[in-house]
Scaffold this motif. Structure first.
Motif, PDB file in Angstrom:
ATOM      1  N   ASP A  38     -13.493  14.460  -8.795  1.00 56.10           N
ATOM      2  CA  ASP A  38     -13.394  15.979  -8.673  1.00 56.10           C
ATOM      3  C   ASP A  38     -13.527  15.904  -6.686  1.00 56.10           C
ATOM      4  O   ASP A  38     -13.884  14.810  -6.587  1.00 56.10           O
ATOM      5  CB  ASP A  38     -14.063  17.360  -8.716  1.00 56.10           C
ATOM      6  CG  ASP A  38     -13.574  18.220  -9.095  1.00 56.10           C
ATOM      7  OD1 ASP A  38     -12.602  18.427  -8.717  1.00 56.10           O
ATOM      8  OD2 ASP A  38     -13.956  18.868 -10.255  1.00 56.10           O
ATOM      9  N   THR A  39     -12.966  16.857  -6.109  1.00 60.50           N
ATOM     10  CA  THR A  39     -13.840  17.057  -4.811  1.00 60.50           C
ATOM     11  C   THR A  39     -15.046  17.612  -4.734  1.00 60.50           C
ATOM     12  O   THR A  39     -15.840  17.161  -5.613  1.00 60.50           O
ATOM     13  CB  THR A  39     -12.087  18.154  -4.757  1.00 60.50           C
ATOM     14  OG1 THR A  39     -13.186  20.036  -4.625  1.00 60.50           O
ATOM     15  CG2 THR A  39     -11.119  18.786  -4.420  1.00 60.50           C
ATOM     16  N   PRO A  40     -15.106  17.004  -2.536  1.00 56.39           N
ATOM     17  CA  PRO A  40     -16.400  17.347  -2.614  1.00 56.39           C
ATOM     18  C   PRO A  40     -17.581  18.914  -3.750  1.00 56.39           C
ATOM     19  O   PRO A  40     -17.910  19.069  -4.470  1.00 56.39           O
ATOM     20  CB  PRO A  40     -16.348  16.857  -1.560  1.00 56.39           C
ATOM     21  CG  PRO A  40     -15.772  15.869  -1.401  1.00 56.39           C
ATOM     22  CD  PRO A  40     -14.724  16.162  -2.198  1.00 56.39           C
ATOM     23  N   ASP A  41     -16.367  19.445  -3.100  1.00 62.92           N
ATOM     24  CA  ASP A  41     -17.058  20.953  -3.339  1.00 62.92           C
ATOM     25  C   ASP A  41     -17.086  20.966  -5.001  1.00 62.92           C
ATOM     26  O   ASP A  41     -18.083  21.894  -5.297  1.00 62.92           O
ATOM     27  CB  ASP A  41     -15.770  22.221  -2.069  1.00 62.92           C
ATOM     28  CG  ASP A  41     -16.386  21.631  -0.953  1.00 62.92           C
ATOM     29  OD1 ASP A  41     -16.908  21.480  -0.617  1.00 62.92           O
ATOM     30  OD2 ASP A  41     -15.038  22.097   0.038  1.00 62.92           O
ATOM     31  N   ALA A  42     -15.987  20.819  -5.939  1.00 66.60           N
ATOM     32  CA  ALA A  42     -16.179  21.182  -7.812  1.00 66.60           C
ATOM     33  C   ALA A  42     -17.435  20.561  -7.049  1.00 66.60           C
ATOM     34  O   ALA A  42     -18.009  20.713  -8.368  1.00 66.60           O
ATOM     35  CB  ALA A  42     -14.627  20.430  -8.039  1.00 66.60           C
ATOM     36  N   LEU A  43     -17.417  19.214  -6.973  1.00 67.78           N
ATOM     37  CA  LEU A  43     -18.317  18.788  -7.206  1.00 67.78           C
ATOM     38  C   LEU A  43     -20.132  19.214  -7.307  1.00 67.78           C
ATOM     39  O   LEU A  43     -20.610  19.671  -7.944  1.00 67.78           O
ATOM     40  CB  LEU A  43     -18.641  17.100  -6.657  1.00 67.78           C
ATOM     41  CG  LEU A  43     -17.501  16.400  -7.268  1.00 67.78           C
ATOM     42  CD1 LEU A  43     -16.851  14.852  -7.101  1.00 67.78           C
ATOM     43  CD2 LEU A  43     -17.892  16.001  -9.155  1.00 67.78           C
ATOM     44  N   LYS A  44     -20.112  19.408  -6.195  1.00 66.15           N
ATOM     45  CA  LYS A  44     -21.183  20.309  -5.873  1.00 66.15           C
ATOM     46  C   LYS A  44     -21.820  21.779  -6.265  1.00 66.15           C
ATOM     47  O   LYS A  44     -22.488  22.032  -6.478  1.00 66.15           O
ATOM     48  CB  LYS A  44     -21.203  20.250  -4.325  1.00 66.15           C
ATOM     49  CG  LYS A  44     -21.689  18.911  -3.403  1.00 66.15           C
ATOM     50  CD  LYS A  44     -21.763  18.940  -1.746  1.00 66.15           C
ATOM     51  CE  LYS A  44     -20.594  19.479  -1.398  1.00 66.15           C
ATOM     52  NZ  LYS A  44     -20.312  19.485   0.425  1.00 66.15           N
ATOM     53  N   ARG A  45     -20.398  22.220  -7.259  1.00 65.97           N
ATOM     54  CA  ARG A  45     -20.547  22.980  -7.610  1.00 65.97           C
ATOM     55  C   ARG A  45     -21.654  23.291  -9.065  1.00 65.97           C
ATOM     56  O   ARG A  45     -21.952  24.446  -9.518  1.00 65.97           O
ATOM     57  CB  ARG A  45     -19.669  24.644  -7.884  1.00 65.97           C
ATOM     58  CG  ARG A  45     -18.994  25.413  -6.407  1.00 65.97           C
ATOM     59  CD  ARG A  45     -17.569  25.371  -6.339  1.00 65.97           C
ATOM     60  NE  ARG A  45     -16.704  25.583  -7.302  1.00 65.97           N
ATOM     61  CZ  ARG A  45     -15.518  24.825  -6.270  1.00 65.97           C
ATOM     62  NH1 ARG A  45     -15.901  25.129  -4.955  1.00 65.97           N
ATOM     63  NH2 ARG A  45     -14.857  24.609  -6.699  1.00 65.97           N
ATOM     64  N   GLN A  46     -21.201  21.746  -9.509  1.00 68.40           N
ATOM     65  CA  GLN A  46     -21.686  21.633 -10.398  1.00 68.40           C
ATOM     66  C   GLN A  46     -22.938  21.408 -10.712  1.00 68.40           C
ATOM     67  O   GLN A  46     -23.380  21.840 -11.674  1.00 68.40           O
ATOM     68  CB  GLN A  46     -21.022  20.315 -11.694  1.00 68.40           C
ATOM     69  CG  GLN A  46     -19.689  20.300 -11.908  1.00 68.40           C
ATOM     70  CD  GLN A  46     -19.030  18.599 -11.810  1.00 68.40           C
ATOM     71  OE1 GLN A  46     -19.542  18.317 -12.148  1.00 68.40           O
ATOM     72  NE2 GLN A  46     -17.384  18.744 -12.000  1.00 68.40           N
ATOM     73  N   ASP A  93     -22.359  11.365   3.589  1.00 69.82           N
ATOM     74  CA  ASP A  93     -22.054  12.670   4.322  1.00 69.82           C
ATOM     75  C   ASP A  93     -21.034  11.916   4.424  1.00 69.82           C
ATOM     76  O   ASP A  93     -19.966  12.409   4.908  1.00 69.82           O
ATOM     77  CB  ASP A  93     -23.000  12.221   5.412  1.00 69.82           C
ATOM     78  CG  ASP A  93     -23.129  11.023   6.040  1.00 69.82           C
ATOM     79  OD1 ASP A  93     -23.003  10.537   5.660  1.00 69.82           O
ATOM     80  OD2 ASP A  93     -24.276  11.147   7.393  1.00 69.82           O
ATOM     81  N   GLU A  94     -20.048  10.707   4.516  1.00 69.34           N
ATOM     82  CA  GLU A  94     -19.371  10.191   4.887  1.00 69.34           C
ATOM     83  C   GLU A  94     -18.571  10.195   4.017  1.00 69.34           C
ATOM     84  O   GLU A  94     -16.963  10.501   4.324  1.00 69.34           O
ATOM     85  CB  GLU A  94     -18.914   8.222   4.833  1.00 69.34           C
ATOM     86  CG  GLU A  94     -18.368   7.720   5.294  1.00 69.34           C
ATOM     87  CD  GLU A  94     -18.277   6.000   5.336  1.00 69.34           C
ATOM     88  OE1 GLU A  94     -18.848   6.078   6.912  1.00 69.34           O
ATOM     89  OE2 GLU A  94     -18.030   5.361   4.924  1.00 69.34           O
ATOM     90  N   ALA A  95     -18.674  10.418   2.411  1.00 68.79           N
ATOM     91  CA  ALA A  95     -17.939  11.284   1.570  1.00 68.79           C
ATOM     92  C   ALA A  95     -17.292  12.215   1.378  1.00 68.79           C
ATOM     93  O   ALA A  95     -16.153  12.171   1.981  1.00 68.79           O
ATOM     94  CB  ALA A  95     -18.583  10.236   0.412  1.00 68.79           C
ATOM     95  N   ASP A  96     -18.205  13.080   1.418  1.00 68.76           N
ATOM     96  CA  ASP A  96     -18.421  14.489   1.937  1.00 68.76           C
ATOM     97  C   ASP A  96     -17.318  14.493   3.064  1.00 68.76           C
ATOM     98  O   ASP A  96     -16.301  15.487   2.996  1.00 68.76           O
ATOM     99  CB  ASP A  96     -19.798  15.152   1.970  1.00 68.76           C
ATOM    100  CG  ASP A  96     -19.601  16.329   1.233  1.00 68.76           C
ATOM    101  OD1 ASP A  96     -18.907  17.122   1.598  1.00 68.76           O
ATOM    102  OD2 ASP A  96     -20.514  17.259   1.205  1.00 68.76           O
TER     103      ASP A  96
END
Length: 321
Positions: free
Chosen positions: A223-231, A202-205
């Motif tokens: 990558d960005t946190p959002d882009a990584l989560k989209r993977q 959560d800190e990194a996010d």
């Protein structure tokens, strides 16, 4: 601010009577631009700490090239040290020293005059909410106060690149949240570049513009946190069935929502990742109703960084920590 190509580090060790080399870092390439806050994540033993120690000149690379704040870590380690701030996980303040004097002395080690170091330290004490603690000894401070004091030590010579190694480990949630604000302010108010290692996803996010994940000595995601989560394949749909005899019907209904993998069953809990869940959820609810399945709960959860970590390394960082 940081340019790394093919960075490697090997350590001699033994396997029985045979002498072998352990490759802790295996050809790491990475780049950090000025003004970024970059999170560096990795399981225990993945090469994260070894990479950080090479970038901060605490150990010499075996191979490759790393330029930090414009200085080559192998050819000009002194130049690197003069240009960076480093806050170690264990901290750097002496328990019996007086807080203000400790920060001033640290600044003087970087060639800052006593007068300038004192003025700078007073400014940092105000910014980091350490007012009134100038004469206090670190051993009498709270965990959050000591970590903010560590950051003041790392900033007293006004570096443009700051390395923070697990800065909030051991802090309570309120102290962690407070320290997050100060870390974000390093970039927002001082224009500093921050390279952050953490076990708290959560800190990194919350803090990082980009995230680098290292595993087995290599960068496996960047990558960005959002882009990584989209993977990660879809949102997690979790069904908790009120009647255990209806678990099979719940599995059938969830499978009809076309998840990427067959639903998993854990007692009365049925779960699967479903893409475009917003479009498919109404049909899933109708199918459950038609089958007479009574739910105790239904939850849809967006992918998290822990899901990303599990996907790219096969391990959960929370469990590994």
């Amino acid at each position: 601010m940081i340019e790394v190509e093919g960075l490697t580090k090997t350590f001699p060790t033994r396997s029985g009577r045979e002498r072998i080399e352990l490759r802790a870092v295996d050809g790491v390439d990475l780049r950090v631009d000025a003004g970024e806050i970059v999170g560096f994540l990795g399981p225990n033993g993945a090469g994260k700490t070894t990479t950080l120690r090479m970038l901060t000149t605490l150990i010499r690379p075996t191979g490759g090239r790393a330029v930090v704040a414009g200085h080559d870590v192998a050819k000009d380690p002194v130049g690197v040290r003069r240009s960076i701030g480093y806050v170690s996980q264990s901290g750097s303040t002496g328990p019996e020293a007086r807080a203000g004097e400790e920060v001033v002395d640290h600044g003087m080690l970087y060639g800052v005059s006593r007068a300038a170091a004192t003025a700078r330290a007073r400014e940092l004490f105000a910014e980091l909410e350490l007012d009134g603690l100038w004469e206090r000894k670190p051993r009498t401070m709270s965990g959050g106060q000591r970590r903010r004091l560590d950051i003041a030590m790392g900033l007293v010579h006004d570096p443009r690149l700051v390395f923070l190694d697990e800065p909030t480990t051991g802090l309570d949630p309120q102290a962690r949240a407070n320290l997050w604000e100060h870390i974000a302010a390093l970039r927002a108010e001082r224009g500093a570049t921050v390279f952050l290692t953490t076990h708290y996803l959560d800190e990194a996010d919350a803090l990082c513009d980009r995230i680098l994940v290292i595993d087995h000595g290599r960068i496996v995601a960047s990558d960005t946190p959002d882009a990584l989560k989209r993977q990660v394949a879809g949102d997690l749909v979790e069904l908790t069935v009120a009647d255990p005899s209806q678990v099979g019907a719940a599995v059938t209904a969830l499978a009809a929502a076309r998840p990427d993998e067959p639903p998993e069953v854990d007692g009365v809990r049925v779960a699967a990742r479903v893409r475009e869940v917003g479009d498919r959820l109404p049909g899933l609810v109708r199918a459950l109703d038609d089958a007479g399945v009574v739910l105790a709960a239904i939850e849809v959860r967006r992918p998290t960084l822990d899901d990303v970590f599990l996907t790219v390394t096969g391990r959960s960082l929370r469990e590994d920590a």
